[in-house]
Design an enzyme around this catalytic site. Sequence first.
Site, mmCIF file in Angstrom:
data_model
loop_
_atom_site.group_PDB
_atom_site.id
_atom_site.type_symbol
_atom_site.label_atom_id
_atom_site.label_comp_id
_atom_site.label_asym_id
_atom_site.label_seq_id
_atom_site.Cartn_x
_atom_site.Cartn_y
_atom_site.Cartn_z
ATOM 1 N N ASN A 1 37.529 45.726 11.856
ATOM 2 C CA ASN A 1 38.953 45.504 12.144
ATOM 3 C C ASN A 1 38.832 44.630 13.409
ATOM 4 O O ASN A 1 38.069 44.750 14.475
ATOM 5 C CB ASN A 1 39.542 46.533 12.320
ATOM 6 C CG ASN A 1 38.783 47.685 13.203
ATOM 7 O OD1 ASN A 1 37.745 47.846 13.527
ATOM 8 N ND2 ASN A 1 39.844 48.640 13.835
ATOM 9 N N GLU B 1 38.547 46.105 5.986
ATOM 10 C CA GLU B 1 38.480 45.938 4.338
ATOM 11 C C GLU B 1 38.612 44.265 4.046
ATOM 12 O O GLU B 1 37.990 43.771 3.189
ATOM 13 C CB GLU B 1 39.301 46.948 3.382
ATOM 14 C CG GLU B 1 38.949 48.341 4.125
ATOM 15 C CD GLU B 1 39.780 48.925 5.113
ATOM 16 O OE1 GLU B 1 39.839 48.227 6.127
ATOM 17 O OE2 GLU B 1 40.704 50.021 4.768
HETATM 18 ZN ZN ZN Z 1 44.211 47.720 5.812
#
Ligand code: ZN
Length: 134
Positions: A45, A58
């Site tokens: 992230n 993701e």
């Molecule tokens: Zn997400």
Amino acid sequence: MQVNGIEELLTKAKAAVSNCYCPYSGFHVTAVIEDENGGLHSGVNVENSSYGLAICAERAAVFSAVTRGQKKFRRILIYSPDGEPLPCGACRQVLAEFCDDDFPVILATPHSIKHYTLAELFPLRFKVGFTPDK
Ligand code: ZN
């Protein structure tokens, strides 16, 4: 078709935690997606002071794989040392672009490993031309 256990994915996901950029949430998330040839693609992230510009691990993993020419995937493992890393709606939609309903989504923390299918996390996906029965 899974050719091995999840140990390699988990090891790679844990190794990427130090690369997370999450000074605002403090919630570290990494993801490793395995392509049809067994190649592993990582993402972390990456947050931003303009919150809406952040990207989840993701999607970073999927976009990295697609950048390398991969568009068919076997499974994804999502890891966080800070809590269960359930994927957000945007990430579920991005996975649904490339993966079938039975695509394995593995959620891992230092204390648990949970297995889901994409359909369990994202039933009645949006897809052009798709009309759910009602
Ligand atoms: Zn997400």
